[in-house]
Each structure stands twice: as structure tokens, then as C-alpha cells.
Design an enzyme around this catalytic site. Structure first.
Site, PDB file in Angstrom:
ATOM      1  N   GLU A  94       0.821  -1.207   0.000  1.00  0.00           N
ATOM      2  CA  GLU A  94       0.000   0.000   0.000  1.00  0.00           C
ATOM      3  C   GLU A  94       0.859   1.264   0.000  1.00  0.00           C
ATOM      4  O   GLU A  94       1.947   1.286   0.561  1.00  0.00           O
ATOM      5  CB  GLU A  94      -0.858   0.034   1.264  1.00  0.00           C
ATOM      6  CG  GLU A  94      -1.747  -1.161   1.414  1.00  0.00           C
ATOM      7  CD  GLU A  94      -2.456  -1.177   2.763  1.00  0.00           C
ATOM      8  OE1 GLU A  94      -3.254  -2.081   2.970  1.00  0.00           O
ATOM      9  OE2 GLU A  94      -2.190  -0.293   3.596  1.00  0.00           O
ATOM     10  N   CYS A 107       3.195   8.247   1.595  1.00  0.00           N
ATOM     11  CA  CYS A 107       3.600   7.263   2.593  1.00  0.00           C
ATOM     12  C   CYS A 107       3.823   5.950   1.849  1.00  0.00           C
ATOM     13  O   CYS A 107       2.911   5.453   1.174  1.00  0.00           O
ATOM     14  CB  CYS A 107       2.498   7.121   3.632  1.00  0.00           C
ATOM     15  SG  CYS A 107       2.773   5.797   4.801  1.00  0.00           S
ATOM     16  N   CYS A 114       4.859  -7.690   7.586  1.00  0.00           N
ATOM     17  CA  CYS A 114       5.790  -7.214   8.617  1.00  0.00           C
ATOM     18  C   CYS A 114       5.907  -8.303   9.671  1.00  0.00           C
ATOM     19  O   CYS A 114       4.950  -9.003   9.963  1.00  0.00           O
ATOM     20  CB  CYS A 114       5.254  -5.925   9.247  1.00  0.00           C
ATOM     21  SG  CYS A 114       6.365  -5.229  10.478  1.00  0.00           S
ATOM     22  N   CYS A 118       3.017  -5.974  15.925  1.00  0.00           N
ATOM     23  CA  CYS A 118       2.332  -5.024  16.811  1.00  0.00           C
ATOM     24  C   CYS A 118       0.844  -5.398  16.897  1.00  0.00           C
ATOM     25  O   CYS A 118       0.210  -5.674  15.873  1.00  0.00           O
ATOM     26  CB  CYS A 118       2.486  -3.594  16.304  1.00  0.00           C
ATOM     27  SG  CYS A 118       4.212  -3.098  16.172  1.00  0.00           S
ATOM     28  N   CYS A 121      -1.954  -3.639  14.693  1.00  0.00           N
ATOM     29  CA  CYS A 121      -1.616  -3.326  13.306  1.00  0.00           C
ATOM     30  C   CYS A 121      -2.079  -4.410  12.347  1.00  0.00           C
ATOM     31  O   CYS A 121      -1.830  -5.593  12.565  1.00  0.00           O
ATOM     32  CB  CYS A 121      -0.097  -3.154  13.202  1.00  0.00           C
ATOM     33  SG  CYS A 121       0.462  -2.990  11.509  1.00  0.00           S
ATOM     34  N   GLU A 162       8.558  -2.628   8.548  1.00  0.00           N
ATOM     35  CA  GLU A 162       9.457  -1.892   9.444  1.00  0.00           C
ATOM     36  C   GLU A 162      10.687  -1.485   8.620  1.00  0.00           C
ATOM     37  O   GLU A 162      11.487  -2.358   8.226  1.00  0.00           O
ATOM     38  CB  GLU A 162       9.825  -2.808  10.626  1.00  0.00           C
ATOM     39  CG  GLU A 162      11.073  -2.413  11.391  1.00  0.00           C
ATOM     40  CD  GLU A 162      11.027  -0.994  11.950  1.00  0.00           C
ATOM     41  OE1 GLU A 162      10.089  -0.661  12.687  1.00  0.00           O
ATOM     42  OE2 GLU A 162      11.977  -0.226  11.655  1.00  0.00           O
ATOM     43  N   SER A 193       9.795   5.955  10.014  1.00  0.00           N
ATOM     44  CA  SER A 193       9.101   5.505  11.221  1.00  0.00           C
ATOM     45  C   SER A 193       9.565   4.111  11.609  1.00  0.00           C
ATOM     46  O   SER A 193       9.620   3.204  10.781  1.00  0.00           O
ATOM     47  CB  SER A 193       7.598   5.487  10.933  1.00  0.00           C
ATOM     48  OG  SER A 193       6.918   4.907  12.010  1.00  0.00           O
ATOM     49  N   CYS A 335      -2.304   1.688   8.338  1.00  0.00           N
ATOM     50  CA  CYS A 335      -1.338   0.810   7.674  1.00  0.00           C
ATOM     51  C   CYS A 335      -1.821  -0.625   7.605  1.00  0.00           C
ATOM     52  O   CYS A 335      -2.268  -1.200   8.569  1.00  0.00           O
ATOM     53  CB  CYS A 335       0.007   0.984   8.382  1.00  0.00           C
ATOM     54  SG  CYS A 335       0.752  -0.380   9.130  1.00  0.00           S
TER      55      CYS A 335
HETATM   56  S1  SF4 Z   1       2.975  -1.051  13.257  1.00  0.00           S
HETATM   57 FE1  SF4 Z   1       4.689  -1.046  11.802  1.00  0.00          FE
HETATM   58  S2  SF4 Z   1       6.265  -2.280  12.810  1.00  0.00           S
HETATM   59 FE2  SF4 Z   1       4.338  -2.742  13.860  1.00  0.00          FE
HETATM   60  S3  SF4 Z   1       3.524  -4.570  12.816  1.00  0.00           S
HETATM   61 FE3  SF4 Z   1       2.636  -2.748  11.818  1.00  0.00          FE
HETATM   62  S4  SF4 Z   1       3.971  -2.318  10.079  1.00  0.00           S
HETATM   63 FE4  SF4 Z   1       5.091  -3.655  11.488  1.00  0.00          FE
END
Ligand code: SF4
Length: 351
Positions: A94, A107, A114, A118, A121, A162, A193, A335
């Protein structure tokens, strides 16, 4: 991408010159190709009309340009546009286009999926699929710029993945996108970030790039942060803030801390006061974000009153904080959400 064929979009001018000379061509051709790729965003060798046909054929035989096809596009009433791109091997990533008073910002994603896990997320739901090459990150910028018909002025590495977990490719991307012969976006107009990979932040500090370091903090203590972000079990808050402090002092740039507020998780007055204790005196800024609910994870957004109270308590404690305007509501702009909503129908079920 086609296996074994180098992606020319990720080449520096020096590397491109070496490649062109190795094909028996004069070095000045490299500058022309570089201009077509990096400044004009050419998608095929056929677009490079000032190159002899034989050279275009030769390039096609030895190299490729990373495919980045638009698979979906959603426009929010506030003008934010979210894109889903399909890469050469079918992976999807994306990108988000946002319009601010200071310019057009994109962005970008730097990984498909990932592995940081998290809890709030959507990107992490399917784990890491693979790293993106520098060319694939750049291709998102060119595709969005072309689609929007407007120049880019800022780039944030805050999409899927990340960035510091794909360090080499991200650094290569930063250097290419800031190159005066390419997109020419000054390095101070980049924000990177991270969820808090301490050794990589330390390494980034040594690069002296001048970009804004944005750290996803989301909690004032290890108990809450470890619940939200597994990375905290490896590098707890004290270590993370110590390296951020060194980054800020070394670069004279304030570190930006992202803090997504979730109801009854990290949005209490006690959390705000604890955060003040952690950050007071540091060259930093806190971006408060009403957390985007991810239904699969059971996180709810804090109320506007709670967000305001949190901001007030930080300010009262001497910590500079603003509430970020939430762009892209209604288009899965958090995200990983657009990709997830597409994947959701095809592959996964949530009880
Ligand atoms: S917030 Fe960022 S680092 Fe954390 S799982 Fe989502 S994409 Fe990965």
C-alpha cells in the site's frame, strides 16, 4: 520481479554507468537512462525514446524495471488517496497520498507484510512476506506521482513494514529519491518511522542523513508497550529512549514520537503523566493519533475528549504534543488495512 534480472530502477548513477559501459555503450547513456528512470519515472525501456532501439533491446535482455501495477485506489472525502500496488511476484503493498499545507506527501511501504507483530496493526496479521527492493519502494513514488499528476515534496516511510528491518534497501531508496537528478526530495523532507529497533537506530544515527526519526512509542511503560509491541521485550523503553536522545542530540532534530490512543489501554491520565516523566527535557515532539480500530484485534479508538485531555496533560508537563488530523477515514487508510481487506475475503477468516 523476474528472477535473476537486476532491477535497473534501484541502480545509482555510478552503478548504471558501470552497467552501460559493460554493455559496450558510451558512459553518457547512463545519465540519459538515469534521468528517464529517476526523474521521469519511465515504466518501460520503450519509453526512453532518445536511446537507440538496439540499446533498448539490449537493456531489456539484461535488466528489468520492477513492476508496480495499481490494483486498487480509494479516495477519501478529505482528498487522501490510498493505493494498492501489485508487484512482479504478485505481492501487494500500500501507498497513501496526502495533501498538507506544506506539500504533497506520500507514505510508502518497504516490506510486504511485517514481522514485528504489533498488536494493533493490520500489516502484521500475515507476518512478513518479503523485503521490498529499493526499486520497488521508488516505483510506488513514481506510480503515485504519475497517477496524481502532481509533484511530491515529502516522503514518509510509514506504510507496511518496518523500514529498519530492511535497512540496506531503505537506505538505497533514500539516497536515490533524494538525488538531485531524480525525485530530488531533500533528506530533511523524509520521515522514517520505526517500532524501535535500537541497534539500527544507532546505525542510522551514524549515517548523518538529516531525516526525521519517527518512533512508534504508544505506551509510557514496558508493561503496556510489551503488550502492544513485542519488539519492546527485546529493546525496552529505557534503551529506546536513550538511543532516541542520542539521535536528537547528534542531529539537532527533534525525534517524533507516535502515540496511538486506544480506549482503556494507554489513554489514561496516569499514562499521560508517566509519559511526561519519560520525555521531559528531551528534544522531541509527540504526535497523538486517535488509534485506528482494527476489528480483528479488538482495539477501540479513544474518544476525542480523552485525546484532548491527554494532549493537555502532556503540554502541561512541558512535553510538546499535537493531535494528528486523522486522514483517510473510510478508505482503510491505516497501515495494512486496505491490503488486509482484500486479503480478508480471499484467504483468512477471523472468529
Ligand atoms: S505497526 Fe509497523 S512495525 Fe508494527 S507490525 Fe505494523 S507495520 Fe510492522
Amino acid at each position: 520481479m523476474q528472477q535473476g534480472m537486476p532491477d535497473l530502477l534501484g541502480f545509482s548513477l555510478e552503478e548504471l554507468t558501470g552497467a552501460v559501459v559493460a554493455l559496450g555503450q558510451p558512459g553518457y547513456r547512463a545519465k540519459q537512462i538515469f534521468h528517464w528512470l529517476q526523474a521521469r519515472g519511465a515504466r518501460s525501456f520503450d519509453e526512453m525514446t532518445e536511446l537507440p532501439r538496439a540499446l533498448r533491446e539490449c537493456l531489456r535482455e539484461h535488466y528489468q524495471l520492477a513492476p508496480c501495477e495499481m490494483a486498487d485506489k480509494r479516495v477519501s472525502p478529505d482528498g487522501t488517496v490510498k493505493f494498492l500496488f501489485r508487484l512482479g511476484d504478485g505481492e501487494t503493498v500500500e501507498s497513501v497520498w496526502m495533501r498538507y499545507s506544506y506539500g504533497n506527501t506520500i507514505c510508502v511501504s518497504c516490506q510486504a507484510g511485517c514481522r514485528m507483530g504489533c498488536a494493533f496493526c493490520a500489516s502484521g496479521l500475515h507476518g512478513l512476506r518479503r523485503n521490498l527492493s529499493a526499486g520497488e519502494i521508488l516505483a510506488q513514488c513514481h506510480a503515485v506521482r504519475r497517477e496524481m499528476g502532481q509533484p511530491l515534496s515529502h516522503i514518509v516511510l510509514m506504510g507496511m513494514g518496518e523500514p529498519l528491518d530492511n535497512y540496506e534497501n531503505v537506505l538505497r531508496f533514500l539516497r536515490l529519491a533524494s538525488c538531485p537528478e531524480g525525485l530530488c526530495i531533500g533528506q530533511r523532507r523524509f520521515s522514517l518511522s520505526t517500532c524501535g529497533l535500537v541497534p539500527q537506530i544507532e546505525r542510522l544515527r551514524g549515517e548523518n542523513l538529516g531525516l526525521t526519526l519517527s518512533v512508534s512509542l504508544h505506551a509510557p511503560n514496558d508493561v503496556i508497550r510489551s503488550r502492544l509491541m513485542p519488539v519492546n521485550r527485546r529493546w525496552p523503553i529505557a534503551e529506546l529512549l536513550a538511543v532516541c536522545k542520542r539521535y536528537a542530540e547528534g542531529s539537532s532534530r527533534r525525534v517524533s514520537f507516535e502515540y496511538a490512543l486506544f480506549r482503556d489501554v494507554n489513554d489514561s491520565a496516569a499514562c499521560a503523566r508517566e509519559l511526561v516523566q519519560r520525555l521531559r527535557g528531551m528534544l522531541c515532539h509527540v504526535n497523538l493519533i486517535p488509534g485506528n480500530p482494527v476489528p480483528e484485534r479488538g482495539f477501540c479508538r479513544s474518544t476525542p475528549e480523552t485525546v484532548r485531555r491527554f494532549a493537555f496533560l502532556l503540554g502541561k508537563g512541558g512535553v510538546h504534543a499535537t493531535v494528528r488530523r486523522s486522514l483517510g477515514c473510510g478508505i482503510d487508510a491505516a497501515c495494512g488495512q486496505l491490503r488486509n481487506s482484500r486479503l480478508g475475503g480471499e484467504h483468512i477468516e477471523f472468529g
